[in-house]
Design a protein around this motif. Structure first.
Motif, PDB file in Angstrom:
ATOM      1  N   LYS A 101       0.866  -1.231  -0.118  1.00  0.00           N
ATOM      2  CA  LYS A 101       0.068  -0.027   0.015  1.00  0.00           C
ATOM      3  C   LYS A 101       0.982   1.389   0.199  1.00  0.00           C
ATOM      4  N   GLU A 102       1.846   1.122   0.836  1.00  0.00           N
ATOM      5  CA  GLU A 102       2.719   2.463   0.775  1.00  0.00           C
ATOM      6  C   GLU A 102       3.513   2.737  -0.524  1.00  0.00           C
ATOM      7  N   ALA A 103       4.043   1.266  -1.010  1.00  0.00           N
ATOM      8  CA  ALA A 103       4.554   1.480  -2.150  1.00  0.00           C
ATOM      9  C   ALA A 103       3.777   2.000  -3.434  1.00  0.00           C
ATOM     10  N   ALA A 104       2.711   1.731  -3.348  1.00  0.00           N
ATOM     11  CA  ALA A 104       1.696   2.005  -4.437  1.00  0.00           C
ATOM     12  C   ALA A 104       1.420   3.519  -4.356  1.00  0.00           C
ATOM     13  N   GLU A 105       1.441   4.144  -3.190  1.00  0.00           N
ATOM     14  CA  GLU A 105       1.270   5.530  -2.706  1.00  0.00           C
ATOM     15  C   GLU A 105       2.753   6.209  -3.377  1.00  0.00           C
ATOM     16  N   LEU A 106       3.669   5.795  -3.000  1.00  0.00           N
ATOM     17  CA  LEU A 106       4.919   6.375  -3.382  1.00  0.00           C
ATOM     18  C   LEU A 106       4.988   6.449  -5.125  1.00  0.00           C
ATOM     19  N   LEU A 107       4.486   5.269  -5.551  1.00  0.00           N
ATOM     20  CA  LEU A 107       4.737   4.963  -7.151  1.00  0.00           C
ATOM     21  C   LEU A 107       3.572   5.831  -7.663  1.00  0.00           C
ATOM     22  N   THR A 123       6.140  -0.654 -12.389  1.00  0.00           N
ATOM     23  CA  THR A 123       6.333  -1.202 -11.089  1.00  0.00           C
ATOM     24  C   THR A 123       5.054  -1.138 -10.335  1.00  0.00           C
ATOM     25  N   LEU A 124       4.382   0.092 -10.587  1.00  0.00           N
ATOM     26  CA  LEU A 124       2.963   0.244 -10.021  1.00  0.00           C
ATOM     27  C   LEU A 124       1.997  -0.686 -10.496  1.00  0.00           C
ATOM     28  N   ALA A 125       1.945  -0.989 -11.907  1.00  0.00           N
ATOM     29  CA  ALA A 125       1.214  -1.993 -12.440  1.00  0.00           C
ATOM     30  C   ALA A 125       1.450  -3.493 -11.861  1.00  0.00           C
ATOM     31  N   MET A 126       2.747  -3.764 -11.421  1.00  0.00           N
ATOM     32  CA  MET A 126       2.862  -5.201 -10.724  1.00  0.00           C
ATOM     33  C   MET A 126       2.325  -5.090  -9.231  1.00  0.00           C
ATOM     34  N   THR A 130      -0.566  -7.409  -7.692  1.00  0.00           N
ATOM     35  CA  THR A 130      -0.218  -8.235  -6.467  1.00  0.00           C
ATOM     36  C   THR A 130      -1.320  -8.040  -5.316  1.00  0.00           C
ATOM     37  N   ASP A 131      -1.685  -6.573  -5.137  1.00  0.00           N
ATOM     38  CA  ASP A 131      -2.568  -6.258  -4.272  1.00  0.00           C
ATOM     39  C   ASP A 131      -3.826  -6.279  -4.516  1.00  0.00           C
ATOM     40  N   GLY A 132      -4.082  -6.803  -5.719  1.00  0.00           N
ATOM     41  CA  GLY A 132      -5.571  -6.963  -6.092  1.00  0.00           C
ATOM     42  C   GLY A 132      -6.370  -5.896  -6.836  1.00  0.00           C
ATOM     43  N   ASP A 160      -1.032 -11.129 -18.315  1.00  0.00           N
ATOM     44  CA  ASP A 160      -1.435 -11.763 -16.893  1.00  0.00           C
ATOM     45  C   ASP A 160      -2.465 -10.832 -16.387  1.00  0.00           C
ATOM     46  N   ILE A 161      -2.278  -9.607 -16.313  1.00  0.00           N
ATOM     47  CA  ILE A 161      -3.452  -8.968 -15.471  1.00  0.00           C
ATOM     48  C   ILE A 161      -4.859  -8.956 -16.336  1.00  0.00           C
ATOM     49  N   SER A 162      -4.492  -8.767 -17.692  1.00  0.00           N
ATOM     50  CA  SER A 162      -5.926  -9.128 -18.316  1.00  0.00           C
ATOM     51  C   SER A 162      -6.615 -10.246 -18.104  1.00  0.00           C
ATOM     52  N   ARG A 163      -5.763 -11.416 -18.240  1.00  0.00           N
ATOM     53  CA  ARG A 163      -6.242 -12.785 -17.857  1.00  0.00           C
ATOM     54  C   ARG A 163      -6.880 -12.971 -16.409  1.00  0.00           C
ATOM     55  N   LYS A 164      -6.109 -12.354 -15.356  1.00  0.00           N
ATOM     56  CA  LYS A 164      -6.642 -12.013 -13.878  1.00  0.00           C
ATOM     57  C   LYS A 164      -8.089 -11.476 -13.887  1.00  0.00           C
ATOM     58  N   ARG A 165      -8.055 -10.226 -14.636  1.00  0.00           N
ATOM     59  CA  ARG A 165      -9.330  -9.650 -14.681  1.00  0.00           C
ATOM     60  C   ARG A 165     -10.608 -10.400 -15.124  1.00  0.00           C
ATOM     61  N   ARG A 166     -10.226 -10.904 -16.397  1.00  0.00           N
ATOM     62  CA  ARG A 166     -11.370 -11.925 -16.821  1.00  0.00           C
ATOM     63  C   ARG A 166     -11.770 -12.744 -15.875  1.00  0.00           C
ATOM     64  N   MET A 167     -10.867 -13.429 -15.341  1.00  0.00           N
ATOM     65  CA  MET A 167     -11.069 -14.754 -14.125  1.00  0.00           C
ATOM     66  C   MET A 167     -11.920 -14.091 -13.257  1.00  0.00           C
ATOM     67  N   GLU A 168     -11.556 -12.862 -12.827  1.00  0.00           N
ATOM     68  CA  GLU A 168     -12.483 -12.170 -11.517  1.00  0.00           C
ATOM     69  C   GLU A 168     -13.946 -11.842 -12.233  1.00  0.00           C
ATOM     70  N   ARG A 169     -13.842 -11.423 -13.326  1.00  0.00           N
ATOM     71  CA  ARG A 169     -15.207 -11.162 -13.923  1.00  0.00           C
ATOM     72  C   ARG A 169     -15.931 -12.433 -14.029  1.00  0.00           C
ATOM     73  N   ILE A 170     -15.578 -13.330 -14.352  1.00  0.00           N
ATOM     74  CA  ILE A 170     -16.269 -14.778 -14.578  1.00  0.00           C
ATOM     75  C   ILE A 170     -16.548 -15.305 -13.130  1.00  0.00           C
ATOM     76  N   ARG A 171     -15.666 -15.260 -12.118  1.00  0.00           N
ATOM     77  CA  ARG A 171     -16.182 -15.516 -10.687  1.00  0.00           C
ATOM     78  C   ARG A 171     -17.253 -14.826 -10.358  1.00  0.00           C
ATOM     79  N   SER A 172     -17.205 -13.519 -10.595  1.00  0.00           N
ATOM     80  CA  SER A 172     -18.114 -12.654  -9.951  1.00  0.00           C
ATOM     81  C   SER A 172     -19.629 -13.042 -10.607  1.00  0.00           C
ATOM     82  N   THR A 173     -19.517 -13.086 -12.044  1.00  0.00           N
ATOM     83  CA  THR A 173     -20.716 -13.482 -12.495  1.00  0.00           C
ATOM     84  C   THR A 173     -21.442 -14.770 -12.140  1.00  0.00           C
ATOM     85  N   MET A 174     -20.407 -15.783 -11.868  1.00  0.00           N
ATOM     86  CA  MET A 174     -20.894 -17.003 -11.221  1.00  0.00           C
ATOM     87  C   MET A 174     -21.393 -16.775  -9.922  1.00  0.00           C
TER      88      MET A 174
END
Length: 177
Positions: A101-107, A123-126, A130-132, A160-174
């Motif tokens: 969280k602090e790293a993200a604020e600095l970035l 780095t902010l994307a990573m 990682t933090d969701g 990787d992020i795109s894939r994770k987002r798709r999976m999150e949307r599928i889980r949310s829909t389910m």
């Protein structure tokens, strides 16, 4: 020796890629003419090229203080500050107990100061991934790719992020069903 003679010596060393000696001569120019903002700026640039970011920041800040309306000095000071924030954030991420969280604020502050910093966006994307924070992660990865379209690790991160987002949307829909 006067300031201009010291500057000429500094540039001779820069021409031979000896930034350490160039910094020495820029510092001699500063000692000869301590109110010359240009000398501080030139020294800051050489320090930055040598990876001496804290020292670069000191000289950049003095240049900006001596000529507060100089856009080039202000911009360079911001780029150096951004680089220092990136280094601090990277340390937080690499720590035994990462503080994402602090790293993200600095970035976020780093990209605000230097919107052309591929490293800060990447780095902010990573960190966000990682933090969701996938929405922010995808935007930062997209911006990193805009800055360096051929960066293979950034392309993988975006995928990787795109894939994770798709999976999150599928889980949310389910879950809603």
């Amino acid at each position: 020796m006067d300031g201009e003679a010291c500057i000429r010596k500094a540039y001779e060393y820069i021409f031979h890629s000896d930034f350490e000696e160039a910094i020495y001569w820029f510092e001699q120019a500063i000692a000869a003419e301590p109110d010359n903002a240009g000398y501080y700026h030139k020294c800051a640039v050489s320090c930055a090229r040598s990876g001496k970011w804290p020292k670069a920041k000191v000289y950049a800040d003095v240049a900006e203080k001596l000529e507060p309306d100089n856009e080039e000095y202000r911009y360079h000071s911001q780029v150096i500050q951004s680089r220092l924030l990136l280094a601090e954030a990277s340390g937080l991420v690499a720590a035994e107990k990462p503080d994402l969280k602090e790293a993200a604020e600095l970035l976020r502050h780093a990209v605000m100061l230097d919107p052309l910093s591929f490293e800060a966006y990447y780095t902010l994307a990573m960190v966000c991934m990682t933090d969701g924070g996938l929405d922010e992660a995808i935007e930062c990865a997209r911006e990193a790719l805009r800055l360096d379209p051929n960066h293979s690790a950034a392309r993988r991160l975006f995928a990787d992020i795109s894939r994770k987002r798709r999976m999150e949307r599928i889980r949310s829909t389910m879950r809603r069903r």
